[in-house]
Design an enzyme around this catalytic site. Sequence first.
Site, PDB file in Angstrom:
ATOM      1  N   HIS A 203       0.810  -1.221   0.000  1.00 42.87           N
ATOM      2  CA  HIS A 203       0.000   0.000   0.000  1.00 42.87           C
ATOM      3  C   HIS A 203       0.842   1.269   0.000  1.00 42.87           C
ATOM      4  O   HIS A 203       0.350   2.346  -0.289  1.00 42.87           O
ATOM      5  CB  HIS A 203      -1.000  -0.006   1.168  1.00 42.87           C
ATOM      6  CG  HIS A 203      -0.400   0.218   2.516  1.00 42.87           C
ATOM      7  ND1 HIS A 203      -0.008  -0.812   3.334  1.00 42.87           N
ATOM      8  CD2 HIS A 203      -0.129   1.351   3.192  1.00 42.87           C
ATOM      9  CE1 HIS A 203       0.458  -0.322   4.470  1.00 42.87           C
ATOM     10  NE2 HIS A 203       0.407   0.989   4.402  1.00 42.87           N
ATOM     11  N   ASP A 236       0.317  -7.678   1.332  1.00 42.56           N
ATOM     12  CA  ASP A 236       0.700  -6.288   1.572  1.00 42.56           C
ATOM     13  C   ASP A 236       2.223  -6.143   1.637  1.00 42.56           C
ATOM     14  O   ASP A 236       2.760  -5.469   2.501  1.00 42.56           O
ATOM     15  CB  ASP A 236       0.072  -5.726   2.849  1.00 42.56           C
ATOM     16  CG  ASP A 236       0.136  -4.198   2.874  1.00 42.56           C
ATOM     17  OD1 ASP A 236       0.343  -3.597   1.801  1.00 42.56           O
ATOM     18  OD2 ASP A 236       0.004  -3.601   3.958  1.00 42.56           O
ATOM     19  N   SER A 318       4.596   2.683   7.689  1.00 40.29           N
ATOM     20  CA  SER A 318       4.326   1.528   6.827  1.00 40.29           C
ATOM     21  C   SER A 318       5.544   1.108   6.032  1.00 40.29           C
ATOM     22  O   SER A 318       6.204   1.922   5.399  1.00 40.29           O
ATOM     23  CB  SER A 318       3.211   1.863   5.834  1.00 40.29           C
ATOM     24  OG  SER A 318       1.971   1.854   6.457  1.00 40.29           O
TER      25      SER A 318
END
Length: 475
Positions: A203, A236, A318
Amino acid sequence: MSTENEGTAVPPAPSAPPVPVDAPAAPAPQAQAPQGPYGQDAQGQAPQGPGASGDAPHPGASSSAPDPSWPPPPPPTAPYGDGGSGAGPGGWGSSYQQPAPKSGRGRGGLVAAVLVAALVAGGMGGGLGYVLAKDNDESTGSTTVSASTNGGDVKRDAGTTAGVAAKALPSTVTIEAESTSGEGGTGTGFVFDKQGHIVTNNHVVADAVDGGKLTATFPTGKKYDAEVVGHAQGYDVAVIKLKNAPSDLKPLTLGDSDKVAVGDSTIAIGAPFGLSDTVTTGIISAKNRPVASSDGSGSQASYMSALQTDASINPGNSGGPLLDARGNVIGINSAIQSTGNGGFGTGQSGSIGLGFAIPINQAKYVAQELIKNGKPVYAKIGASVSLDDSSDGAQITDQGAGGAAPVEPGGPAAKAGLKPGDVIIKLDDRVIDSGPTLIGEIWTHQPGDKVTITYERGGKQRTAEVTLGSRVGDN
Protein backbone atom coordinates in the site's frame (compact mmCIF):
# COMPACT_ATOMS: atom_id res chain seq x y z
CA MET A 1 0.12 12.14 2.43
CA SER A 2 1.52 9.05 3.99
CA THR A 3 0.23 5.65 3.13
CA GLU A 4 -0.30 3.62 6.20
CA ASN A 5 -2.37 0.63 7.06
CA GLU A 6 -2.44 2.01 10.50
CA GLY A 7 -6.01 2.62 11.43
CA THR A 8 -9.32 1.55 12.68
CA ALA A 9 -9.72 -1.94 13.90
CA VAL A 10 -11.97 -4.29 12.02
CA PRO A 11 -13.73 -7.47 12.85
CA PRO A 12 -11.94 -9.44 15.41
CA ALA A 13 -10.66 -12.43 13.63
CA PRO A 14 -9.98 -15.23 15.97
CA SER A 15 -8.39 -13.81 18.91
CA ALA A 16 -5.76 -16.32 18.41
CA PRO A 17 -3.57 -15.93 15.80
CA PRO A 18 -4.80 -14.13 6.58
CA VAL A 19 -2.96 -4.22 5.14
CA PRO A 20 3.03 -2.59 6.14
CA VAL A 21 -0.40 1.49 7.65
CA ASP A 22 -2.35 4.78 6.50
CA ALA A 23 -5.52 6.72 7.18
CA PRO A 24 -8.05 8.73 5.27
CA ALA A 25 -7.76 12.48 5.35
CA ALA A 26 -10.82 12.75 7.49
CA PRO A 27 -11.88 10.47 10.31
CA ALA A 28 -13.11 7.42 8.53
CA PRO A 29 -16.55 6.31 9.57
CA GLN A 30 -16.51 2.88 10.90
CA ALA A 31 -17.59 0.48 8.29
CA GLN A 32 -17.77 -3.23 8.00
CA ALA A 33 -15.01 -5.37 6.84
CA PRO A 34 -15.89 -7.02 3.58
CA GLN A 35 -16.65 -10.63 3.41
CA GLY A 36 -16.01 -12.09 0.21
CA PRO A 37 -15.08 -14.84 -2.02
CA TYR A 38 -11.88 -16.16 -0.90
CA GLY A 39 -12.07 -19.57 -1.96
CA GLN A 40 -10.89 -21.75 -4.49
CA ASP A 41 -7.59 -20.30 -4.99
CA ALA A 42 -5.47 -18.84 -2.44
CA GLN A 43 -7.17 -19.62 0.71
CA GLY A 44 -9.08 -16.49 0.63
CA GLN A 45 -8.50 -13.86 -1.91
CA ALA A 46 -8.29 -11.03 0.42
CA PRO A 47 -8.94 -7.59 -0.80
CA GLN A 48 -5.80 -5.88 -0.14
CA GLY A 49 -3.94 -3.44 1.75
CA PRO A 50 -7.03 -3.90 3.55
CA GLY A 51 -12.64 -2.80 2.65
CA ALA A 52 -15.35 -3.19 0.03
CA SER A 53 -18.99 -2.56 -0.25
CA GLY A 54 -21.87 -3.73 -2.26
CA ASP A 55 -24.13 -6.70 -2.57
CA ALA A 56 -22.55 -10.02 -3.04
CA PRO A 57 -24.21 -12.88 -4.70
CA HIS A 58 -23.43 -15.00 -1.71
CA PRO A 59 -23.13 -12.82 1.36
CA GLY A 60 -20.71 -14.07 3.86
CA ALA A 61 -19.06 -16.47 1.52
CA SER A 62 -15.46 -16.22 0.66
CA SER A 63 -13.29 -18.43 -1.41
CA SER A 64 -10.06 -19.67 -0.07
CA ALA A 65 -8.90 -19.91 -3.61
CA PRO A 66 -8.21 -16.86 -5.67
CA ASP A 67 -9.59 -18.20 -8.90
CA PRO A 68 -13.13 -17.08 -9.61
CA SER A 69 -13.50 -14.73 -6.75
CA TRP A 70 -10.16 -13.02 -6.93
CA PRO A 71 -9.85 -10.14 -6.61
CA PRO A 72 -12.78 -9.62 -4.28
CA PRO A 73 -14.77 -6.43 -4.65
CA PRO A 74 -13.62 -3.31 -2.87
CA PRO A 75 -14.55 -2.78 0.75
CA PRO A 76 -17.26 -0.52 2.04
CA THR A 77 -16.83 3.19 1.81
CA ALA A 78 -15.51 3.32 5.27
CA PRO A 79 -12.47 1.09 5.56
CA TYR A 80 -13.63 -0.85 8.54
CA GLY A 81 -15.68 -0.28 11.60
CA ASP A 82 -19.07 -0.56 13.08
CA GLY A 83 -22.30 -0.77 11.27
CA GLY A 84 -24.85 -3.37 10.50
CA SER A 85 -23.95 -6.25 8.33
CA GLY A 86 -25.10 -6.24 4.80
CA ALA A 87 -24.31 -7.72 1.49
CA GLY A 88 -21.28 -6.26 -0.16
CA PRO A 89 -20.91 -5.83 -3.86
CA GLY A 90 -18.77 -8.10 -5.88
CA GLY A 91 -19.65 -11.21 -3.97
CA TRP A 92 -18.04 -10.03 -0.80
CA GLY A 93 -21.03 -10.89 1.29
CA SER A 94 -22.10 -9.19 4.45
CA SER A 95 -19.64 -6.87 6.03
CA TYR A 96 -18.07 -7.38 9.35
CA GLN A 97 -19.51 -5.98 12.51
CA GLN A 98 -17.32 -5.88 15.57
CA PRO A 99 -18.76 -8.84 17.44
CA ALA A 100 -19.06 -9.04 21.18
CA PRO A 101 -16.32 -11.05 22.83
CA LYS A 102 -16.96 -14.76 22.59
CA SER A 103 -16.20 -17.31 25.20
CA GLY A 104 -14.81 -20.64 24.24
CA ARG A 105 -12.45 -21.35 21.40
CA GLY A 106 -12.07 -17.84 19.97
CA ARG A 107 -9.02 -15.86 20.99
CA GLY A 108 -10.23 -12.45 19.95
CA GLY A 109 -8.82 -11.19 16.70
CA LEU A 110 -8.32 -7.71 15.48
CA VAL A 111 -8.70 -6.19 12.06
CA ALA A 112 -6.93 -2.90 11.47
CA ALA A 113 -8.04 -0.55 8.74
CA VAL A 114 -5.58 1.64 6.90
CA LEU A 115 -5.28 5.34 7.56
CA VAL A 116 -3.98 7.92 5.13
CA ALA A 117 -2.16 10.77 6.81
CA ALA A 118 -0.97 13.98 5.21
CA LEU A 119 2.70 14.90 5.61
CA VAL A 120 1.58 18.24 6.98
CA ALA A 121 0.67 16.45 10.18
CA GLY A 122 4.34 16.30 11.08
CA GLY A 123 4.95 19.92 10.20
CA MET A 124 1.97 21.15 12.15
CA GLY A 125 3.01 19.19 15.18
CA GLY A 126 6.49 20.71 15.08
CA GLY A 127 5.09 24.20 14.58
CA LEU A 128 2.74 23.89 17.51
CA GLY A 129 5.54 22.61 19.71
CA TYR A 130 7.64 25.65 18.81
CA VAL A 131 4.82 28.07 19.59
CA LEU A 132 4.15 26.47 22.95
CA ALA A 133 7.81 26.55 23.88
CA LYS A 134 8.15 30.17 22.79
CA ASP A 135 5.12 31.26 24.81
CA ASN A 136 6.42 29.38 27.81
CA ASP A 137 9.81 31.12 27.65
CA GLU A 138 8.23 34.56 27.37
CA SER A 139 5.93 34.00 30.33
CA THR A 140 8.15 32.17 32.75
CA GLY A 141 11.68 32.92 31.63
CA SER A 142 14.36 30.51 30.56
CA THR A 143 14.90 27.33 32.57
CA THR A 144 17.81 25.99 30.53
CA VAL A 145 20.40 24.08 32.56
CA SER A 146 23.86 23.23 31.24
CA ALA A 147 24.79 19.57 31.37
CA SER A 148 27.66 18.55 33.60
CA THR A 149 30.72 17.11 31.87
CA ASN A 150 31.86 15.20 34.94
CA GLY A 151 29.86 12.06 34.23
CA GLY A 152 32.17 10.72 31.55
CA ASP A 153 31.36 9.68 27.99
CA VAL A 154 28.06 7.94 27.26
CA LYS A 155 28.56 4.35 26.14
CA ARG A 156 26.36 3.21 23.29
CA ASP A 157 27.10 -0.47 22.96
CA ALA A 158 25.90 -2.57 20.03
CA GLY A 159 23.07 -4.10 22.05
CA THR A 160 21.57 -0.77 23.14
CA THR A 161 18.75 0.96 21.32
CA ALA A 162 21.14 3.70 20.24
CA GLY A 163 23.59 1.11 18.95
CA VAL A 164 20.91 -0.76 16.99
CA ALA A 165 19.53 2.47 15.55
CA ALA A 166 22.96 3.70 14.50
CA LYS A 167 23.54 0.49 12.56
CA ALA A 168 20.06 0.15 11.04
CA LEU A 169 19.19 3.73 10.08
CA PRO A 170 21.67 3.93 7.17
CA SER A 171 19.85 0.98 5.58
CA THR A 172 16.33 2.43 5.80
CA VAL A 173 14.69 4.77 3.32
CA THR A 174 11.72 7.09 3.19
CA ILE A 175 9.61 6.25 0.14
CA GLU A 176 7.51 8.75 -1.77
CA ALA A 177 5.04 7.33 -4.30
CA GLU A 178 3.09 9.45 -6.76
CA SER A 179 0.51 8.38 -9.33
CA THR A 180 0.21 9.78 -12.84
CA SER A 181 -2.60 12.02 -11.54
CA GLY A 182 -0.36 13.50 -8.86
CA GLU A 183 -1.79 11.59 -5.90
CA GLY A 184 0.58 9.80 -3.58
CA GLY A 185 1.88 9.10 -0.14
CA THR A 186 4.88 8.49 2.05
CA GLY A 187 6.10 5.33 3.69
CA THR A 188 9.25 3.48 4.66
CA GLY A 189 11.38 0.63 3.36
CA PHE A 190 14.67 -1.11 4.08
CA VAL A 191 17.58 -2.47 2.07
CA PHE A 192 17.02 -6.13 1.23
CA ASP A 193 20.14 -6.91 -0.80
CA LYS A 194 23.21 -5.29 -2.38
CA GLN A 195 21.55 -5.17 -5.80
CA GLY A 196 19.36 -2.28 -4.68
CA HIS A 197 16.14 -4.08 -3.80
CA ILE A 198 14.07 -2.38 -1.07
CA VAL A 199 11.26 -4.17 0.79
CA THR A 200 8.18 -2.24 1.85
CA ASN A 201 4.36 -2.52 1.98
CA ASN A 202 2.23 -2.85 -1.12
CA HIS A 203 0.00 0.00 0.00
CA VAL A 204 3.01 2.31 0.25
CA VAL A 205 3.86 2.00 -3.46
CA ALA A 206 0.40 1.28 -4.88
CA ASP A 207 0.03 4.78 -6.34
CA ALA A 208 3.19 4.38 -8.40
CA VAL A 209 2.51 0.91 -9.80
CA ASP A 210 0.98 2.00 -13.11
CA GLY A 211 3.41 4.52 -14.54
CA GLY A 212 3.73 6.69 -11.43
CA LYS A 213 6.82 8.17 -9.82
CA LEU A 214 8.74 6.54 -7.01
CA THR A 215 11.71 7.81 -4.99
CA ALA A 216 13.65 6.51 -1.98
CA THR A 217 15.60 8.84 0.29
CA PHE A 218 18.31 7.70 2.71
CA PRO A 219 19.00 9.41 6.06
CA THR A 220 21.99 11.14 4.43
CA GLY A 221 19.55 12.98 2.19
CA LYS A 222 20.63 11.08 -0.92
CA LYS A 223 17.56 10.43 -3.08
CA TYR A 224 17.19 7.75 -5.75
CA ASP A 225 14.52 7.14 -8.35
CA ALA A 226 13.08 3.65 -8.06
CA GLU A 227 10.73 1.24 -9.82
CA VAL A 228 8.31 -1.40 -8.57
CA VAL A 229 9.70 -4.89 -9.12
CA GLY A 230 6.64 -6.70 -7.81
CA HIS A 231 3.79 -6.24 -5.35
CA ALA A 232 1.42 -8.56 -3.50
CA GLN A 233 -1.90 -7.11 -2.41
CA GLY A 234 -2.95 -10.08 -0.31
CA TYR A 235 0.29 -10.10 1.67
CA ASP A 236 0.70 -6.29 1.57
CA VAL A 237 4.35 -6.72 0.60
CA ALA A 238 6.17 -5.01 -2.26
CA VAL A 239 9.72 -4.84 -3.59
CA ILE A 240 11.14 -1.81 -5.36
CA LYS A 241 14.59 -1.37 -6.91
CA LEU A 242 16.79 1.71 -6.82
CA LYS A 243 17.92 3.07 -10.15
CA ASN A 244 21.68 3.60 -10.25
CA ALA A 245 21.94 1.99 -6.81
CA PRO A 246 25.15 2.75 -4.89
CA SER A 247 27.72 -0.02 -4.50
CA ASP A 248 27.99 0.30 -0.73
CA LEU A 249 24.48 -0.77 0.25
CA LYS A 250 24.27 -2.70 3.52
CA PRO A 251 21.24 -5.02 3.72
CA LEU A 252 19.66 -5.37 7.14
CA THR A 253 20.07 -8.77 8.75
CA LEU A 254 16.88 -10.80 8.76
CA GLY A 255 15.93 -12.58 11.97
CA ASP A 256 13.64 -15.56 12.59
CA SER A 257 10.11 -14.41 13.39
CA ASP A 258 9.11 -17.94 14.41
CA LYS A 259 11.46 -17.70 17.39
CA VAL A 260 10.17 -14.34 18.61
CA ALA A 261 8.66 -14.47 22.10
CA VAL A 262 6.09 -12.27 23.78
CA GLY A 263 7.99 -9.73 25.85
CA ASP A 264 10.98 -9.48 23.49
CA SER A 265 12.21 -5.93 22.94
CA THR A 266 11.39 -4.25 19.62
CA ILE A 267 12.65 -1.21 17.73
CA ALA A 268 10.65 0.36 14.89
CA ILE A 269 12.05 2.72 12.27
CA GLY A 270 9.93 4.82 9.96
CA ALA A 271 8.60 8.21 8.91
CA PRO A 272 5.52 8.79 11.11
CA PHE A 273 3.49 11.68 9.70
CA GLY A 274 6.37 12.41 7.35
CA LEU A 275 9.03 12.66 10.08
CA SER A 276 11.74 10.55 8.45
CA ASP A 277 14.23 8.38 10.31
CA THR A 278 12.18 8.17 13.50
CA VAL A 279 13.06 5.43 16.00
CA THR A 280 10.63 4.07 18.60
CA THR A 281 10.84 1.16 21.02
CA GLY A 282 8.55 -1.35 22.68
CA ILE A 283 8.04 -5.07 23.09
CA ILE A 284 6.29 -7.93 21.31
CA SER A 285 2.90 -7.84 23.02
CA ALA A 286 1.33 -10.78 21.15
CA LYS A 287 1.98 -13.23 18.30
CA ASN A 288 -0.17 -14.77 15.59
CA ARG A 289 -2.68 -11.95 15.80
CA PRO A 290 -5.22 -12.27 12.96
CA VAL A 291 -5.38 -8.91 11.23
CA ALA A 292 -7.08 -7.72 8.06
CA SER A 293 -6.25 -4.23 6.88
CA SER A 294 -7.34 -1.82 4.18
CA ASP A 295 -5.94 1.45 2.91
CA GLY A 296 -9.37 3.03 3.08
CA SER A 297 -9.46 3.65 -0.68
CA GLY A 298 -11.79 0.82 -1.59
CA SER A 299 -8.94 -1.47 -2.57
CA GLN A 300 -8.71 -5.10 -1.63
CA ALA A 301 -7.82 -6.17 1.88
CA SER A 302 -4.72 -7.94 3.07
CA TYR A 303 -4.59 -10.61 5.76
CA MET A 304 -1.81 -11.47 8.15
CA SER A 305 -1.08 -13.52 11.22
CA ALA A 306 0.76 -10.60 12.72
CA LEU A 307 3.34 -9.78 15.34
CA GLN A 308 1.75 -7.29 17.72
CA THR A 309 3.94 -4.58 19.27
CA ASP A 310 3.45 -1.56 21.49
CA ALA A 311 6.30 0.32 19.80
CA SER A 312 4.83 3.59 18.57
CA ILE A 313 3.75 3.15 14.92
CA ASN A 314 1.88 5.84 13.01
CA PRO A 315 0.93 6.69 9.42
CA GLY A 316 4.25 6.86 7.57
CA ASN A 317 5.79 3.89 9.41
CA SER A 318 4.33 1.53 6.83
CA GLY A 319 6.93 -0.73 5.26
CA GLY A 320 9.57 0.06 7.86
CA PRO A 321 11.50 -2.62 9.74
CA LEU A 322 10.55 -3.94 13.15
CA LEU A 323 13.85 -4.98 14.75
CA ASP A 324 14.75 -7.14 17.71
CA ALA A 325 17.24 -6.07 20.38
CA ARG A 326 20.16 -7.24 18.24
CA GLY A 327 19.09 -5.28 15.19
CA ASN A 328 17.67 -8.20 13.20
CA VAL A 329 14.52 -7.54 11.17
CA ILE A 330 11.66 -9.61 12.59
CA GLY A 331 8.76 -7.91 10.81
CA ILE A 332 7.48 -5.21 8.46
CA ASN A 333 5.37 -2.58 10.22
CA SER A 334 2.03 -2.52 8.44
CA ALA A 335 -1.05 -1.59 10.48
CA ILE A 336 -2.29 -0.15 13.75
CA GLN A 337 -5.40 -0.29 15.86
CA SER A 338 -6.34 3.29 16.61
CA THR A 339 -9.15 5.49 17.86
CA GLY A 340 -10.26 9.07 17.37
CA ASN A 341 -8.57 11.90 15.55
CA GLY A 342 -4.84 12.44 15.51
CA GLY A 343 -5.06 16.10 16.45
CA PHE A 344 -3.59 19.19 14.76
CA GLY A 345 -6.65 19.29 12.52
CA THR A 346 -5.46 16.35 10.45
CA GLY A 347 -8.28 13.96 11.25
CA GLN A 348 -5.68 11.20 11.39
CA SER A 349 -5.53 8.56 14.06
CA GLY A 350 -2.30 7.82 15.83
CA SER A 351 -0.70 5.09 17.88
CA ILE A 352 -2.38 3.76 21.01
CA GLY A 353 0.22 1.05 21.48
CA LEU A 354 -1.33 -1.59 19.21
CA GLY A 355 0.81 -2.01 16.11
CA PHE A 356 0.98 -4.99 13.75
CA ALA A 357 3.86 -6.26 11.66
CA ILE A 358 4.07 -8.89 8.93
CA PRO A 359 6.40 -11.64 10.24
CA ILE A 360 9.70 -11.48 8.35
CA ASN A 361 9.76 -15.21 7.59
CA GLN A 362 6.63 -14.73 5.49
CA ALA A 363 7.77 -11.40 4.04
CA LYS A 364 11.14 -12.84 3.03
CA TYR A 365 9.49 -15.63 1.04
CA VAL A 366 7.13 -13.16 -0.66
CA ALA A 367 9.97 -10.74 -1.47
CA GLN A 368 12.08 -13.48 -3.00
CA GLU A 369 9.17 -14.60 -5.20
CA LEU A 370 8.55 -11.02 -6.32
CA ILE A 371 12.21 -10.51 -7.22
CA LYS A 372 12.32 -13.82 -9.06
CA ASN A 373 8.97 -13.79 -10.88
CA GLY A 374 7.48 -10.33 -10.38
CA LYS A 375 4.30 -11.92 -9.02
CA PRO A 376 3.25 -13.26 -5.61
CA VAL A 377 2.51 -16.92 -4.98
CA TYR A 378 -0.20 -17.79 -2.46
CA ALA A 379 -0.89 -21.07 -0.71
CA LYS A 380 -4.48 -22.31 -0.97
CA ILE A 381 -6.79 -25.08 0.22
CA GLY A 382 -9.20 -24.76 -2.67
CA ALA A 383 -12.40 -24.11 -0.73
CA SER A 384 -14.64 -21.09 -0.20
CA VAL A 385 -15.11 -20.11 3.42
CA SER A 386 -17.48 -17.66 5.05
CA LEU A 387 -16.03 -14.38 6.28
CA ASP A 388 -18.85 -14.00 8.79
CA ASP A 389 -17.88 -14.03 12.42
CA SER A 390 -21.10 -15.79 13.37
CA SER A 391 -19.64 -19.27 13.42
CA ASP A 392 -17.09 -20.67 15.81
CA GLY A 393 -14.67 -21.45 13.05
CA ALA A 394 -14.29 -21.07 9.29
CA GLN A 395 -17.28 -22.68 7.57
CA ILE A 396 -17.00 -23.94 4.01
CA THR A 397 -19.84 -22.27 2.14
CA ASP A 398 -22.60 -24.01 0.18
CA GLN A 399 -21.80 -21.99 -2.90
CA GLY A 400 -18.51 -20.63 -4.16
CA ALA A 401 -17.72 -17.13 -5.32
CA GLY A 402 -19.03 -16.12 -8.71
CA GLY A 403 -20.99 -19.32 -9.04
CA ALA A 404 -17.94 -21.55 -8.70
CA ALA A 405 -18.00 -24.77 -6.73
CA PRO A 406 -17.48 -24.22 -2.98
CA VAL A 407 -14.85 -26.96 -2.94
CA GLU A 408 -12.56 -26.91 -5.96
CA PRO A 409 -12.84 -30.24 -7.82
CA GLY A 410 -9.53 -32.07 -7.51
CA GLY A 411 -8.17 -29.37 -5.21
CA PRO A 412 -6.43 -29.84 -1.83
CA ALA A 413 -9.64 -29.66 0.24
CA ALA A 414 -11.48 -32.05 -2.07
CA LYS A 415 -8.67 -34.58 -1.95
CA ALA A 416 -8.75 -34.38 1.86
CA GLY A 417 -12.49 -35.14 1.90
CA LEU A 418 -13.72 -31.71 3.02
CA LYS A 419 -17.26 -30.75 2.01
CA PRO A 420 -19.58 -27.71 2.06
CA GLY A 421 -20.87 -27.10 5.58
CA ASP A 422 -17.72 -28.38 7.29
CA VAL A 423 -16.44 -25.95 9.93
CA ILE A 424 -12.65 -25.73 10.20
CA ILE A 425 -11.63 -25.08 13.81
CA LYS A 426 -7.87 -25.72 13.78
CA LEU A 427 -4.98 -25.62 11.34
CA ASP A 428 -2.16 -27.62 12.92
CA ASP A 429 -2.06 -26.19 16.46
CA ARG A 430 -3.61 -22.82 15.56
CA VAL A 431 -7.18 -22.19 16.70
CA ILE A 432 -9.39 -21.02 13.82
CA ASP A 433 -12.50 -19.06 14.77
CA SER A 434 -13.29 -17.25 11.51
CA GLY A 435 -12.62 -17.19 7.79
CA PRO A 436 -10.12 -14.30 7.96
CA THR A 437 -8.10 -16.16 10.58
CA LEU A 438 -7.94 -19.23 8.37
CA ILE A 439 -6.80 -17.09 5.43
CA GLY A 440 -4.05 -15.46 7.47
CA GLU A 441 -2.82 -18.78 8.78
CA ILE A 442 -2.77 -20.50 5.39
CA TRP A 443 -0.80 -17.60 3.95
CA THR A 444 1.94 -18.09 6.52
CA HIS A 445 2.65 -21.37 4.70
CA GLN A 446 4.04 -22.08 1.26
CA PRO A 447 2.49 -24.16 -1.52
CA GLY A 448 3.31 -27.83 -1.02
CA ASP A 449 3.32 -27.59 2.78
CA LYS A 450 1.34 -30.30 4.54
CA VAL A 451 -1.01 -29.19 7.29
CA THR A 452 -3.46 -30.92 9.60
CA ILE A 453 -6.96 -29.50 9.53
CA THR A 454 -9.41 -30.19 12.33
CA TYR A 455 -13.05 -29.66 11.39
CA GLU A 456 -16.55 -30.36 12.60
CA ARG A 457 -19.23 -32.16 10.60
CA GLY A 458 -22.57 -33.20 12.03
CA GLY A 459 -21.46 -32.38 15.57
CA LYS A 460 -18.37 -34.57 15.38
CA GLN A 461 -14.73 -33.54 15.10
CA ARG A 462 -12.57 -34.97 12.36
CA THR A 463 -9.06 -34.37 11.08
CA ALA A 464 -7.61 -34.37 7.59
CA GLU A 465 -4.14 -33.99 6.14
CA VAL A 466 -4.04 -31.33 3.43
CA THR A 467 -1.23 -30.56 1.02
CA LEU A 468 -1.58 -26.87 0.16
CA GLY A 469 -1.95 -25.87 -3.48
CA SER A 470 -0.84 -22.60 -5.08
CA ARG A 471 -2.15 -19.57 -6.89
CA VAL A 472 0.08 -17.14 -8.77
CA GLY A 473 -0.75 -13.44 -8.85
CA ASP A 474 -3.38 -11.28 -7.20
CA ASN A 475 -5.97 -11.60 -9.95
